[in-house]
Design a protein around this motif. Structure first.
Motif, PDB file in Angstrom:
ATOM      1  N   UNK A  44      -8.187   5.386  -6.597  1.00  0.00           N
ATOM      2  CA  UNK A  44      -9.107   5.468  -7.728  1.00  0.00           C
ATOM      3  C   UNK A  44     -10.062   6.642  -7.590  1.00  0.00           C
ATOM      4  N   UNK A  77      -7.362  -1.738  -3.954  1.00  0.00           N
ATOM      5  CA  UNK A  77      -7.452  -2.950  -4.767  1.00  0.00           C
ATOM      6  C   UNK A  77      -8.835  -3.562  -4.766  1.00  0.00           C
ATOM      7  N   UNK A  78      -9.785  -2.878  -4.161  1.00  0.00           N
ATOM      8  CA  UNK A  78     -11.052  -3.536  -3.896  1.00  0.00           C
ATOM      9  C   UNK A  78     -11.739  -4.032  -5.155  1.00  0.00           C
ATOM     10  N   UNK A 107      -4.062   6.284   0.597  1.00  0.00           N
ATOM     11  CA  UNK A 107      -5.473   6.653   0.500  1.00  0.00           C
ATOM     12  C   UNK A 107      -6.183   6.300   1.790  1.00  0.00           C
ATOM     13  N   UNK A 108      -6.752   7.308   2.442  1.00  0.00           N
ATOM     14  CA  UNK A 108      -7.513   7.046   3.658  1.00  0.00           C
ATOM     15  C   UNK A 108      -8.990   7.250   3.345  1.00  0.00           C
ATOM     16  N   UNK A 109      -9.849   6.503   4.022  1.00  0.00           N
ATOM     17  CA  UNK A 109     -11.276   6.666   3.744  1.00  0.00           C
ATOM     18  C   UNK A 109     -11.722   8.073   4.121  1.00  0.00           C
ATOM     19  N   UNK A 116      -9.399  -0.826   1.338  1.00  0.00           N
ATOM     20  CA  UNK A 116      -9.590   0.077   0.220  1.00  0.00           C
ATOM     21  C   UNK A 116      -8.492   1.125   0.243  1.00  0.00           C
ATOM     22  N   UNK A 117      -7.830   1.236   1.391  1.00  0.00           N
ATOM     23  CA  UNK A 117      -6.666   2.098   1.481  1.00  0.00           C
ATOM     24  C   UNK A 117      -5.691   1.772   0.381  1.00  0.00           C
ATOM     25  N   UNK A 118      -5.595   0.512   0.078  1.00  0.00           N
ATOM     26  CA  UNK A 118      -4.677   0.104  -0.973  1.00  0.00           C
ATOM     27  C   UNK A 118      -5.284   0.248  -2.354  1.00  0.00           C
ATOM     28  N   UNK A 156     -14.136   1.406   8.920  1.00  0.00           N
ATOM     29  CA  UNK A 156     -14.029   2.652   9.686  1.00  0.00           C
ATOM     30  C   UNK A 156     -15.381   3.308   9.962  1.00  0.00           C
ATOM     31  N   UNK A 157     -16.289   3.288   8.994  1.00  0.00           N
ATOM     32  CA  UNK A 157     -17.565   3.977   9.230  1.00  0.00           C
ATOM     33  C   UNK A 157     -18.414   3.232  10.255  1.00  0.00           C
ATOM     34  N   UNK A 167     -21.189  -1.250   2.690  1.00  0.00           N
ATOM     35  CA  UNK A 167     -20.121  -1.782   3.548  1.00  0.00           C
ATOM     36  C   UNK A 167     -18.758  -1.291   3.035  1.00  0.00           C
ATOM     37  N   UNK A 168     -17.944  -0.861   3.945  1.00  0.00           N
ATOM     38  CA  UNK A 168     -16.648  -0.375   3.520  1.00  0.00           C
ATOM     39  C   UNK A 168     -15.581  -1.243   4.171  1.00  0.00           C
ATOM     40  N   UNK A 169     -14.379  -1.101   3.725  1.00  0.00           N
ATOM     41  CA  UNK A 169     -13.304  -1.798   4.428  1.00  0.00           C
ATOM     42  C   UNK A 169     -12.004  -1.088   4.173  1.00  0.00           C
ATOM     43  N   UNK A 170     -11.154  -1.151   5.202  1.00  0.00           N
ATOM     44  CA  UNK A 170     -10.011  -0.257   5.190  1.00  0.00           C
ATOM     45  C   UNK A 170      -8.964  -0.647   4.179  1.00  0.00           C
ATOM     46  N   UNK A 227      -6.109   1.183   9.882  1.00  0.00           N
ATOM     47  CA  UNK A 227      -7.370   1.514  10.532  1.00  0.00           C
ATOM     48  C   UNK A 227      -8.055   0.187  10.840  1.00  0.00           C
ATOM     49  N   UNK A 228      -9.270   0.265  11.363  1.00  0.00           N
ATOM     50  CA  UNK A 228     -10.044  -0.961  11.541  1.00  0.00           C
ATOM     51  C   UNK A 228     -10.614  -1.376  10.190  1.00  0.00           C
ATOM     52  N   UNK A 257     -15.924   5.090  -0.451  1.00  0.00           N
ATOM     53  CA  UNK A 257     -15.829   3.867   0.342  1.00  0.00           C
ATOM     54  C   UNK A 257     -16.210   2.724  -0.580  1.00  0.00           C
ATOM     55  N   UNK A 258     -15.477   1.663  -0.556  1.00  0.00           N
ATOM     56  CA  UNK A 258     -15.815   0.567  -1.451  1.00  0.00           C
ATOM     57  C   UNK A 258     -17.060  -0.123  -0.937  1.00  0.00           C
ATOM     58  N   UNK A 310       0.802  -1.217   0.000  1.00  0.00           N
ATOM     59  CA  UNK A 310       0.000   0.000   0.000  1.00  0.00           C
ATOM     60  C   UNK A 310       0.833   1.264   0.000  1.00  0.00           C
TER      61      UNK A 310
END
Lengths: 647, 114, 213
Positions: free
Chosen positions: A11, C10-11, A587-589, C6-8, A113-114, C1-4, A109-110, A645-646, A4
């Motif tokens: 994106x 690659x999701x 990249x941070x959320x 995603x920082x990378x 996060x949200x 739903x999010x997940x961290x 992070x966890x 957020x993905x 990372x």
């Protein structure tokens, strides 16, 4: 999680991070900020629960006292327990989970996060709702375990227990959501090389606690849902008067949750102490594997002992024997832990800082609480102790001598990481000795009071029963605890701006959270660390790690990297830590306000139900529940489809 | 810091044939029919309620396993998912069995009403 | 739903999941959530079992001999058997919908997601009919232990089916608008986990409440 640090541009355009101001705190999804919010809120609730305890003790200071009315007294002891358990101690552990666990496992992070922000806001609103009952003079008044049928509409017609079922529904949801998040974080967000058996014990115990919360809290949710239906819609779950309901149903469901709940409050402390003692003994933890397994075993056995709270109801010899034996079994893994703490300190070069003092005091006080626990496990002896002050003494040795002392140890230990400044050790010593002496003055005489026959939850007592002196002593102790806690609060507040600067690793600790600046940068790790052993920061230090196995180190120590640099070059890594997330391409959320909206919707949905129970114009306000439901639906969709957020 | 060794190709097991899913569906239907026969056998007094309960519970357990293993992909998926599901599912079962024992089977553990 | 992670960033690429286990965090979280639901339903079913056969007055679920008279049970086994089949059919449709999304067959996805939502609605329709019928027969939340435990248990399950139907309709809308390509497989898989779990709970409830006396 590996590449990372060098990942190409994210994106989507990253929203600005690390801003200040109220709005940034409301919308934050940063686990460190959420941890701080948890901590501050829970500490304020702790002070509130403490004030409730002081009023209780003032009432009991002298016999035949009329300081407060009996019904107010009932509300006070019920809210004291609910506040301390659900609004102070659990959230204080959650604060440490939030802040420390991602740092310990090398994550940014966890996992969600949200959702993390969501669980904080639900907790805050739920806690405020529960305490709003004071303004109506209708706080829950049937004790924290709220035995049916006294909590049904027939015997408790006021709003008191309506606040209980609705408020705990909300607060319980918060714990479940938070724990889901921690479980996934620990399973899935560990840094490369951070195998399960290399995780710090605190992280391990967080995992065990979270599993207990996710399972046990679900049972409690159903128990209070059934009580809610009884009170609001006239069902018969606990209607022993005319429908033939069995009063034992509530007790079983409650204690199926209630006993794991005790471990939910103590297992995190076993984790905290397992970090503090090795650090200040400058020696690796003795028997790491056994510590992990006994922690898991305590959690597992905690599920099979609930009826030892019910010996007095007459379950018969089969059930009593079973639950006696299973309860005694728990003493084995707990004893192992205690001896392993002693084994860790044995031969170490110990520094008695305030954190270490609290940890050592924890061992002693918790052992006393544990021993009186084993006394309760013996069913015939328990009959003597049930519903007396002996039980009150026991639970306070476990929750105060165990949980609170352990939490204070953890706060002294991690405060410098969180705020970059050390807590004052002189004030710390005052706090420590005041608390330790105060708690023993308060709670030790209660053992005798119980044996002499003083019933728990008694509003006052006659002057010729021989309870007078020891009650006065207990009250004096309680005020000593209060004074020491005030010193602690002052210490927490003044050190925030004026404390001595801590540096990256003031205690010389071994785990990853100490490898970065204090306070840590918003992205935690500039480059995710490669973990090679259980004690990443002690590698290559033969005085601390030699001769004692602490995880297989397959890789040669020359290759050991941490934060992208070799061990010993940590200061360069710290320079990197001062760069912004944007400079590093991390990249941070982005922040989000939907967590607080969703939490508000959930609280409105449950909170407005209270108006269904009142007459007159106020009654119509309960339709706000539907507004709450609409808010929940809208914000769930907004949550799911939020950009950045993905999903 | 490459993570090549840690990658797991997510879909290596995916895409069983649609026919397979239909077969499982048909199996579920058949098991349900058998369950209903189990019920009818008891109402027509072919066997006792106890035997009927055993038959019906066994069939329902088979259905449970079929759905969880194949429709929810636990069989082909990573074993961690199975572990995460089995532990609480087992606890839930123990709660049900324990409460049934405490309220119906073990003497004097419940309040009898006339 | 999010997940961290995603920082990378690659999701979107399912073949490269950068987590410690290599598994997607959302799917793990959903299984954990299902684990919690197991205890929710487990406690409700345990309550039902604890009070099974302990109602002081009727209506009773099954035929009972009271003082030498046969009192007819209230449960409608043929109707519930039908709705049980419908719910199983919906599970088949769900797994086919996932299959369609995985293979990028949009028409299949739309067809089967629609079928899942439809079957779910039929099941709910049967439940609404059953509840109103019982109500007219005199079985209410307040009437006896059976009424309380039965309505809360099956109603709780029905609420889950309702949420599931809304979930399916949401996915259906996404599919119709062409936003449910193979890259969204995981989203549909998670929806499927929810749907199948609700079905699995019915697989437990149906025998315990309806078939066993």
């Amino acid at each position: 999680m590996a590449s990372t640090a060098t990942a190409s541009a994210p994106h989507r355009v990253a929203a600005p991070n690390a801003e200040t101001g109220l709005w940034s705190w409301i919308t934050t999804v940063d686990h460190k900020r959420i941890g701080i919010m948890y901590g501050v809120t829970a500490f304020l609730f702790f002070l509130m629960g403490g004030v409730e305890a002081l009023i209780i003790r003032a009432q009991l200071a002298v016999p035949e006292n009329r300081l407060i009315e009996a019904d107010t007294y009932n509300q006070l002891f019920s809210m004291h327990a609910l506040t301390m358990i659900f609004l102070a101690l659990m959230p204080l552990t959650a604060a440490l989970f939030n802040y420390v666990v991602p740092l310990q496992i090398g994550a940014r992070d966890v996992a969600f996060p949200r959702l993390n922000a969501l669980s904080y806001w639900i907790f805050l609103f739920g806690g405020l709702f529960l305490n709003a009952s004071w303004f109506l003079k209708a706080a829950p008044n049937s004790g924290w375990f709220a035995y049916a049928p006294i909590t049904t509409k027939a015997f408790g017609p006021g709003l008191n227990m309506d606040f209980y079922v609705l408020g705990l529904q909300v607060v319980g949801l918060s714990s479940i959501v938070a724990s889901l998040n921690f479980i996934i974080t620990i399973i899935n967000l560990r840094a490369p090389g951070m195998r399960l058996m290399r995780m710090p014990i605190f992280t391990w115990m967080t995992l065990v606690t979270s599993v207990l919360i996710v399972t046990a809290m679900a049972v409690f949710t159903i128990a209070i849902t059934e009580l809610l239906f009884d009170r609001f819609f006239g069902t018969n779950f606990f209607n022993t008067v005319s429908a033939g309901a069995d009063p034992l149903l509530w007790q079983h469901l409650f204690w199926m949750f209630g006993h794991p709940e005790v471990y939910i409050l103590i297992i995190p402390i076993l984790g905290i102490v397992s970090e503090v003692i090795p650090t200040f003994s400058r020696k690796p933890l003795f028997g790491y594997n056994v510590m992990v397994f006994s922690g898991v075993l305590i959690g597992w056995l905690g599920w099979g002992v609930w009826s030892h709270h019910m010996f007095a109801v007459g379950l018969g010899p089969i059930a009593d024997s079973f639950f006696s034996l299973s309860t005694m079994l728990i003493a084995i893994p707990t004893g192992i832990k205690i001896f392993n703490y002693l084994g860790t300190m044995w031969g170490g070069s110990i520094r008695y800082t305030t954190a270490m003092n609290f940890a050592v005091a924890f061992i002693v006080m918790f052992t006393i609480g544990g021993i009186s626990g084993v006394m309760h496990a013996v069913a015939p002896s328990d009959l003597q102790q049930t519903d007396t002050y002996f039980v009150v003494a026991h639970i306070h040795y476990v929750f105060f001598g165990g949980t609170v002392l352990g939490l204070w140890s953890g706060l002294y230990y991690w405060y410098p990481k969180v705020f970059g400044r050390l807590l004052d050790e002189k004030l710390g010593a005052v706090h420590f000795w005041g608390t330790l002496i105060g708690m023993n003055l308060t709670f030790f005489p209660m053992h005798f009071l119980g044996m002499f026959g003083m019933a728990r939850r008694t509003w006052t007592y006659s002057r010729d029963l021989g309870f007078n002196e020891m009650n006065l002593l207990a009250t004096a102790g309680a005020f000593l605890i209060a004074a020491s806690t005030l010193v602690f609060a002052i210490n927490l507040f003044t050190a925030w701006k004026r404390g001595e600067l801590a540096g990256d690793n003031p205690w010389g600790a071994a785990t990853l959270e100490w490898s970065m600046a204090s306070p840590p940068p918003v992205y935690n790790f500039a480059a995710l660390p490669q973990v090679h052993s259980r004690m990443p920061l002690w590698e290559g230090d033969p005085t601390k790690s030699a001769g004692i196995p602490h995880g297989r180190v397959e890789e040669s120590t020359d290759q050991i990297t941490l934060g992208g640099t070799k061990v010993g070059e940590l200061h360069e890594a710290t320079e990197t830590n001062k760069m912004s997330a944007h400079d590093l391409g991390i990249h941070l959320p982005p922040p989000s306000f939907w967590p607080i909206v969703l939490a508000f919707g959930i609280s409105l949905l449950f909170g407005s139900m209270i108006f269904r129970q009142v007459e007159g114009a106020w009654h119509n306000l309960w339709y706000l529940s539907f507004a709450g439901l609409a808010t929940v639906v809208v914000s769930i969709y907004a949550f799911a489809f939020e950009p950045g957020h993905s999903h | 810091m490459t993570s090549s060794t840690r990658e797991i190709v997510h879909d290596q097991h995916a895409h069983p044939s649609t026919r397979f899913y239909w077969i499982i569906g048909a199996l579920l239907m058949v098991l349900t029919v058998l369950e209903i026969f189990g019920y009818l056998g008891e109402t027509r007094a072919v066997y006792t309620a106890g035997i009927a309960a055993v038959i019906i519970l066994a069939l329902s357990a088979a259905k449970f396993v079929a759905v969880v293993a194949y429709y929810m992909h636990l069989k082909p998926d990573h074993k961690l998912f199975t572990a995460i599901f089995v532990f609480p599912a087992l606890l839930g079962t123990l709660v049900i069995v324990g409460m049934t024992m405490l309220f119906h089977v073990i003497p004097s553990t419940y309040t009898g009403h006339p | 739903m999010d997940h961290a992670h995603a920082l990378g960033g690659h999701a979107a690429d399912p073949a490269h999941i950068d987590t410690a286990t290599g598994l997607d965090s959302r799917k793990l979280a959903f299984w954990t959530f299902i684990g919690s639901e197991c205890l929710l339903f487990g406690s409700l079913i345990a309550t039902y079992m604890a009070y099974k056969g302990k109602s002081l007055n009727g209506p009773y679920p099954h035929d009972e001999m009271i003082n030498g008279h046969l009192v007819k049970g209230i449960l409608n086994i043929p109707l519930t058997s039908f709705s049980t089949f419908i719910l199983l059919m919906s599970s088949v449709a769900m797994v086919m919908a996932l299959n369609g999304v995985q293979r990028g067959k949009r028409r299949d996805a739309i067809l089967y997601l629609g079928a899942t939502a439809l079957f779910g609605s039929v099941f709910l329709g049967c439940q609404v009919y059953e509840f109103t019928h019982f109500y007219h027969e005199g079985l209410t939340l307040r009437s006896n232990l059976f009424g309380s435990t039965f309505f809360v248990l099956t109603g709780f399950h029905g609420a889950h089916v309702t949420v599931g139907v809304i979930y399916m309709i949401t996915l259906l809308v996404l599919a119709v608008r062409g936003k449910l390509g193979p890259e969204k497989t995981l989203n549909v898989e998670i929806a499927g986990l929810y749907w199948h779990f609700v079905d699995v709970i019915w697989i437990v409830i149906f025998p315990l409440v309806y078939l066993i006396k």
